[in-house]
Design a protein around this motif. Structure first.
Motif, PDB file in Angstrom:
ATOM      1  N   ARG A 268       0.807  -1.228   0.000  1.00  0.00           N
ATOM      2  CA  ARG A 268       0.000   0.000   0.000  1.00  0.00           C
ATOM      3  C   ARG A 268       0.834   1.270   0.000  1.00  0.00           C
ATOM      4  N   SER A 269       2.020   1.224   0.621  1.00  0.00           N
ATOM      5  CA  SER A 269       2.762   2.478   0.782  1.00  0.00           C
ATOM      6  C   SER A 269       4.198   2.420   0.278  1.00  0.00           C
ATOM      7  N   GLY A 270       4.724   1.223   0.095  1.00  0.00           N
ATOM      8  CA  GLY A 270       6.127   1.107  -0.288  1.00  0.00           C
ATOM      9  C   GLY A 270       7.043   0.975   0.923  1.00  0.00           C
TER      10      GLY A 270
ATOM     11  N   THR B 168       3.738   4.695   9.228  1.00  0.00           N
ATOM     12  CA  THR B 168       4.545   5.769   8.650  1.00  0.00           C
ATOM     13  C   THR B 168       5.322   6.488   9.752  1.00  0.00           C
ATOM     14  N   THR B 169       6.484   6.971   9.392  1.00  0.00           N
ATOM     15  CA  THR B 169       7.277   7.772  10.316  1.00  0.00           C
ATOM     16  C   THR B 169       7.115   9.212   9.881  1.00  0.00           C
ATOM     17  N   ASN B 170       6.600  10.039  10.751  1.00  0.00           N
ATOM     18  CA  ASN B 170       6.194  11.385  10.343  1.00  0.00           C
ATOM     19  C   ASN B 170       7.096  12.487  10.866  1.00  0.00           C
ATOM     20  N   GLU B 171       8.242  12.104  11.386  1.00  0.00           N
ATOM     21  CA  GLU B 171       9.097  13.131  11.968  1.00  0.00           C
ATOM     22  C   GLU B 171       9.494  14.184  10.924  1.00  0.00           C
ATOM     23  N   SER B 172       9.388  15.429  11.308  1.00  0.00           N
ATOM     24  CA  SER B 172       9.788  16.514  10.418  1.00  0.00           C
ATOM     25  C   SER B 172      10.148  17.739  11.249  1.00  0.00           C
ATOM     26  N   PHE B 173      10.980  18.596  10.673  1.00  0.00           N
ATOM     27  CA  PHE B 173      11.288  19.870  11.352  1.00  0.00           C
ATOM     28  C   PHE B 173      11.150  21.012  10.362  1.00  0.00           C
TER      29      PHE B 173
ATOM     30  N   PHE C 108      12.625  23.967   8.314  1.00  0.00           N
ATOM     31  CA  PHE C 108      13.941  24.209   7.715  1.00  0.00           C
ATOM     32  C   PHE C 108      14.895  23.040   7.964  1.00  0.00           C
ATOM     33  N   ARG C 109      14.384  21.843   7.799  1.00  0.00           N
ATOM     34  CA  ARG C 109      15.169  20.651   8.096  1.00  0.00           C
ATOM     35  C   ARG C 109      16.495  20.657   7.339  1.00  0.00           C
ATOM     36  N   ASP C 110      17.566  20.489   8.053  1.00  0.00           N
ATOM     37  CA  ASP C 110      18.932  20.477   7.510  1.00  0.00           C
ATOM     38  C   ASP C 110      19.407  21.832   6.978  1.00  0.00           C
TER      39      ASP C 110
ATOM     40  N   ALA D  86       6.440  16.387  -1.626  1.00  0.00           N
ATOM     41  CA  ALA D  86       5.841  15.116  -1.998  1.00  0.00           C
ATOM     42  C   ALA D  86       5.519  14.199  -0.815  1.00  0.00           C
ATOM     43  N   ALA D  87       6.122  14.451   0.313  1.00  0.00           N
ATOM     44  CA  ALA D  87       5.795  13.675   1.524  1.00  0.00           C
ATOM     45  C   ALA D  87       5.915  14.669   2.667  1.00  0.00           C
ATOM     46  N   CYS D  88       4.885  15.505   2.780  1.00  0.00           N
ATOM     47  CA  CYS D  88       5.034  16.741   3.567  1.00  0.00           C
ATOM     48  C   CYS D  88       4.809  16.536   5.056  1.00  0.00           C
TER      49      CYS D  88
ATOM     50  N   GLN E 144       5.784  21.070   8.192  1.00  0.00           N
ATOM     51  CA  GLN E 144       6.927  21.954   8.437  1.00  0.00           C
ATOM     52  C   GLN E 144       7.667  22.324   7.151  1.00  0.00           C
ATOM     53  N   GLU E 145       7.768  21.374   6.228  1.00  0.00           N
ATOM     54  CA  GLU E 145       8.512  21.639   4.995  1.00  0.00           C
ATOM     55  C   GLU E 145       7.790  22.662   4.103  1.00  0.00           C
ATOM     56  N   PRO E 146       6.519  22.433   3.751  1.00  0.00           N
ATOM     57  CA  PRO E 146       5.837  23.464   2.947  1.00  0.00           C
ATOM     58  C   PRO E 146       5.732  24.810   3.660  1.00  0.00           C
TER      59      PRO E 146
ATOM     60  N   THR F 123       1.656  17.024  -0.161  1.00  0.00           N
ATOM     61  CA  THR F 123       0.897  15.767  -0.182  1.00  0.00           C
ATOM     62  C   THR F 123       1.535  14.750   0.753  1.00  0.00           C
ATOM     63  N   ASP F 124       0.720  13.833   1.192  1.00  0.00           N
ATOM     64  CA  ASP F 124       1.213  12.746   2.043  1.00  0.00           C
ATOM     65  C   ASP F 124       0.199  11.615   1.968  1.00  0.00           C
ATOM     66  N   ILE F 125       0.635  10.437   2.311  1.00  0.00           N
ATOM     67  CA  ILE F 125      -0.262   9.284   2.281  1.00  0.00           C
ATOM     68  C   ILE F 125      -1.163   9.268   3.519  1.00  0.00           C
TER      69      ILE F 125
ATOM     70  N   PHE G 177      -2.111  11.997  -1.038  1.00  0.00           N
ATOM     71  CA  PHE G 177      -1.629  11.375  -2.266  1.00  0.00           C
ATOM     72  C   PHE G 177      -0.593  10.311  -1.960  1.00  0.00           C
ATOM     73  N   ASN G 178      -0.738   9.190  -2.620  1.00  0.00           N
ATOM     74  CA  ASN G 178       0.185   8.080  -2.444  1.00  0.00           C
ATOM     75  C   ASN G 178       1.223   8.119  -3.563  1.00  0.00           C
ATOM     76  N   LEU G 179       2.487   8.146  -3.199  1.00  0.00           N
ATOM     77  CA  LEU G 179       3.559   8.228  -4.199  1.00  0.00           C
ATOM     78  C   LEU G 179       3.632   6.994  -5.100  1.00  0.00           C
ATOM     79  N   LEU G 180       2.997   5.908  -4.685  1.00  0.00           N
ATOM     80  CA  LEU G 180       3.003   4.712  -5.516  1.00  0.00           C
ATOM     81  C   LEU G 180       1.963   4.798  -6.623  1.00  0.00           C
TER      82      LEU G 180
ATOM     83  N   CYS H 157      11.241  16.024  -2.190  1.00  0.00           N
ATOM     84  CA  CYS H 157      10.821  14.663  -1.865  1.00  0.00           C
ATOM     85  C   CYS H 157      11.843  14.157  -0.860  1.00  0.00           C
ATOM     86  N   ARG H 158      11.700  14.619   0.358  1.00  0.00           N
ATOM     87  CA  ARG H 158      12.764  14.415   1.326  1.00  0.00           C
ATOM     88  C   ARG H 158      12.358  13.431   2.424  1.00  0.00           C
ATOM     89  N   ASN H 159      13.288  12.551   2.711  1.00  0.00           N
ATOM     90  CA  ASN H 159      13.140  11.618   3.828  1.00  0.00           C
ATOM     91  C   ASN H 159      11.910  10.732   3.740  1.00  0.00           C
ATOM     92  N   VAL H 160      11.630  10.280   2.540  1.00  0.00           N
ATOM     93  CA  VAL H 160      10.589   9.267   2.374  1.00  0.00           C
ATOM     94  C   VAL H 160      11.137   8.099   1.544  1.00  0.00           C
TER      95      VAL H 160
HETATM   96  C1  LIG Z   1       9.865  11.384   7.730  1.00  0.00           C
HETATM   97  S1  LIG Z   1       8.477  12.154   6.906  1.00  0.00           S
HETATM   98  C2  LIG Z   1       9.290  13.357   5.912  1.00  0.00           C
HETATM   99  C3  LIG Z   1       8.705  14.727   6.089  1.00  0.00           C
HETATM  100  C4  LIG Z   1       9.440  15.845   5.357  1.00  0.00           C
HETATM  101  N1  LIG Z   1       9.522  15.620   3.938  1.00  0.00           N
HETATM  102  C5  LIG Z   1      10.835  16.038   5.939  1.00  0.00           C
HETATM  103  O1  LIG Z   1      11.817  15.776   5.273  1.00  0.00           O
HETATM  104  O2  LIG Z   1      10.933  16.459   7.096  1.00  0.00           O
HETATM  105  C6  LIG Z   1       7.971  10.876   5.762  1.00  0.00           C
HETATM  106  C7  LIG Z   1       6.521  11.008   5.281  1.00  0.00           C
HETATM  107  O3  LIG Z   1       6.318  10.190   4.128  1.00  0.00           O
HETATM  108  C8  LIG Z   1       4.972   9.768   4.130  1.00  0.00           C
HETATM  109  N2  LIG Z   1       4.847   8.611   3.234  1.00  0.00           N
HETATM  110  C9  LIG Z   1       5.264   7.350   3.421  1.00  0.00           C
HETATM  111  N3  LIG Z   1       4.941   6.576   2.381  1.00  0.00           N
HETATM  112  C10 LIG Z   1       4.304   7.369   1.488  1.00  0.00           C
HETATM  113  C11 LIG Z   1       3.724   7.157   0.209  1.00  0.00           C
HETATM  114  N4  LIG Z   1       3.735   5.949  -0.361  1.00  0.00           N
HETATM  115  N5  LIG Z   1       3.149   8.201  -0.409  1.00  0.00           N
HETATM  116  C12 LIG Z   1       3.138   9.426   0.159  1.00  0.00           C
HETATM  117  N6  LIG Z   1       3.672   9.691   1.359  1.00  0.00           N
HETATM  118  C13 LIG Z   1       4.242   8.675   2.023  1.00  0.00           C
HETATM  119  C14 LIG Z   1       4.709   9.467   5.584  1.00  0.00           C
HETATM  120  O4  LIG Z   1       3.330   9.483   5.883  1.00  0.00           O
HETATM  121  C15 LIG Z   1       5.495  10.583   6.286  1.00  0.00           C
HETATM  122  O5  LIG Z   1       4.659  11.656   6.645  1.00  0.00           O
END
Ligand SMILES: C[S@@+](CC[C@H](N)C(=O)[O-])C[C@H]1O[C@@H](n2cnc3c(N)ncnc32)[C@H](O)[C@@H]1O
Lengths: 121, 277
Positions: free
Chosen positions: B16-18, B69-74, B76-78, B108-110, B114-116, B140-142, B195-198, B212-215
């Motif tokens: 479902r999510s990859g 899902t791991t949702n950690e975000s900050f 201005f990350r990095d 793409a995985a917001c 924090q990122e947008p 967008t995010d799943i 939105f699902n990236l798959l 499209c960071r950290n996904v």
């Molecule tokens: C660690 S966060 C990254 C947040 C931000 N981009 C950052 O770098 O701080 C990863 C995000 O990817 C989302 N995610 C995981 N699989 C996904 C998929 N197949 N489609 C869209 N989003 C997905 C998760 O729900 C989660 O919110």
């Protein structure tokens, strides 16, 4: 090695901050209130100051205003680290010349992030 | 959890999510799924796995996937990816799109926003040069649950201290009780969409800038390649892609090439010129 003056009336907080700052490669100095901190700064301006707000004798904001008036005192990067966490306090600190502001509780991650933001790391 | 049950859930989540769950993540799986079971009044994980096996219940399958899902975000990350945007990309974007006066950015995985919102703050800070421009930031995010948090734009003290410069906190947030609420004007600059990236990404349209960071780190190679390939089709010819610090296109996709001197920034492989230089 950069120097950081830790100003806090709590011995425990100073110890925790000292450990974190040593790990970040800072040389540390310590003071338990603003007035003692100012004495240190009169001898040598530290690269950074990690500054509590509420302290006996002289509080953080008073210290900061005095520091900014010392010769070379504007070069020091001051990061507040306090339990005061409302907008008014933050505003006052920035207006007095603080570079960053940490709301307690703090940990090494937050100190590192804030120090990075102000170019200390 | 029984190995069979673990495998079942892993397959479900991957399909479902990859997201890839390795066996050493069994504890994580259990701790994340217990609350799902509890919310549904189930006695434990056995009952939950039973219900998953029974299939049919789309809401449950979605909830299980989201829970993993791991949702950690900050904010201005990095730091760097946002500095590059402000100092390099944005000025070039402004001159390259002077005619159309419009551009689109996609996170793409917001996650929780924090990122947008970091990008929205940068655009707000540069508002003088962008007056009359149509700017769009799409997040967008799943996970619908995490998107609800993004839309709410309400953050804890802990969250606003990770990466957000204090001047920007003062400028763009109001504090209410223990919550830091983002400025409505900033909030209105970001559109959120599940939105699902798959899935087929075409419907999202074209973008000048994609974060499209950290996904991708959570996906396997073939999934990474597929997602990157899809993203490459959404990117304007001079567009740029930002990946996370531990992510790369090298050895995974030949659709992109790294922008020399800008770590983590990529442009289309065939591009002779990009917004990153
Ligand atoms: C660690 S966060 C990254 C947040 C931000 N981009 C950052 O770098 O701080 C990863 C995000 O990817 C989302 N995610 C995981 N699989 C996904 C998929 N197949 N489609 C869209 N989003 C997905 C998760 O729900 C989660 O919110």
């Amino acid at each position: 090695m950069k120097s950081c003056l830790i100003v806090d009336d709590s011995k425990v907080v100073r110890m925790v901050a000292r450990k974190i700052l040593h790990e970040l490669n800072f040389e540390t100095l310590e003071a338990a209130d603003g007035s003692a901190a100012l004495d240190i700064c009169k001898k040598q301006i530290p690269d950074a100051v990690l500054l509590d707000w509420n302290m006996p004798v002289m509080d953080g904001i008073e210290f900061l205003r005095a520091l900014r008036k010392l010769p070379g005192g504007s070069a020091s990067i001051v990061v507040f680290c306090t339990t005061e966490n409302d907008i008014d306090h933050i505003q006052t600190a920035i207006e007095a010349g603080a570079n960053e502001y940490i709301m307690k509780p703090f940990d090494s991650e937050i100190i590192q992030a804030k120090f990075q933001q102000v170019g200390l790391l | 959890m029984k190995p069979d049950d673990f495998d079942l859930v892993c397959r479900l989540v991957k399909d479902r999510s990859g997201l890839i769950l390795t066996r050493d993540k069994a504890y994580l799986l259990e701790s994340r799924l217990m609350p799902v079971a509890r919310r549904r009044g189930m006695k434990g994980l056995d009952e939950l796995v039973g219900a998953i096996r029974g299939k049919g219940d789309e809401a449950l399958l979605r909830e299980v996937t989201e829970a993993m899902t791991t949702n950690e975000s900050f904010f201005f990350r990095d730091i760097k990816p946002f500095e590059v945007f402000r100092q390099t990309i944005l000025p070039r974007l402004i001159s390259a799109r002077e005619g159309k006066r419009t551009f689109r950015i996609w996170c793409a995985a917001c996650s929780s926003g924090q990122e947008p919102y970091s990008l929205a703050m940068i655009l707000k800070e540069e508002a003088a040069r962008l007056s009359g421009w149509r700017q769009e930031i799409l997040g967008t995010d799943i996970s619908t649950e995490i998107l609800a948090k993004a839309k709410a734009g309400a953050y804890s003290q802990f969250e606003v201290q990770r990466g957000l410069p204090i001047q920007l906190l003062l400028k763009y947030f109001k504090k209410k009780d223990d919550v830091w609420q983002i400025d409505p004007a900033l909030k209105s600059m970001v559109q959120y969409r599940e939105f699902n990236l798959l899935h087929d990404l075409k419907a999202l349209g074209q973008f000048e800038v994609v974060y499209c960071r950290n996904v991708l780190i959570y996906f396997d190679q073939p999934t990474k390649s597929r997602v990157l390939e899809q993203i490459s089709r959404l990117l304007q010819p001079d567009g740029v892609l930002f990946l996370g610090g531990a992510e790369t296109v090298l050895g995974i996709s030949d659709k992109f090439k790294p922008v020399p001197t800008q770590r983590g920034v990529y442009c289309l492989a065939g591009a002779t010129q990009s917004l990153a230089g």
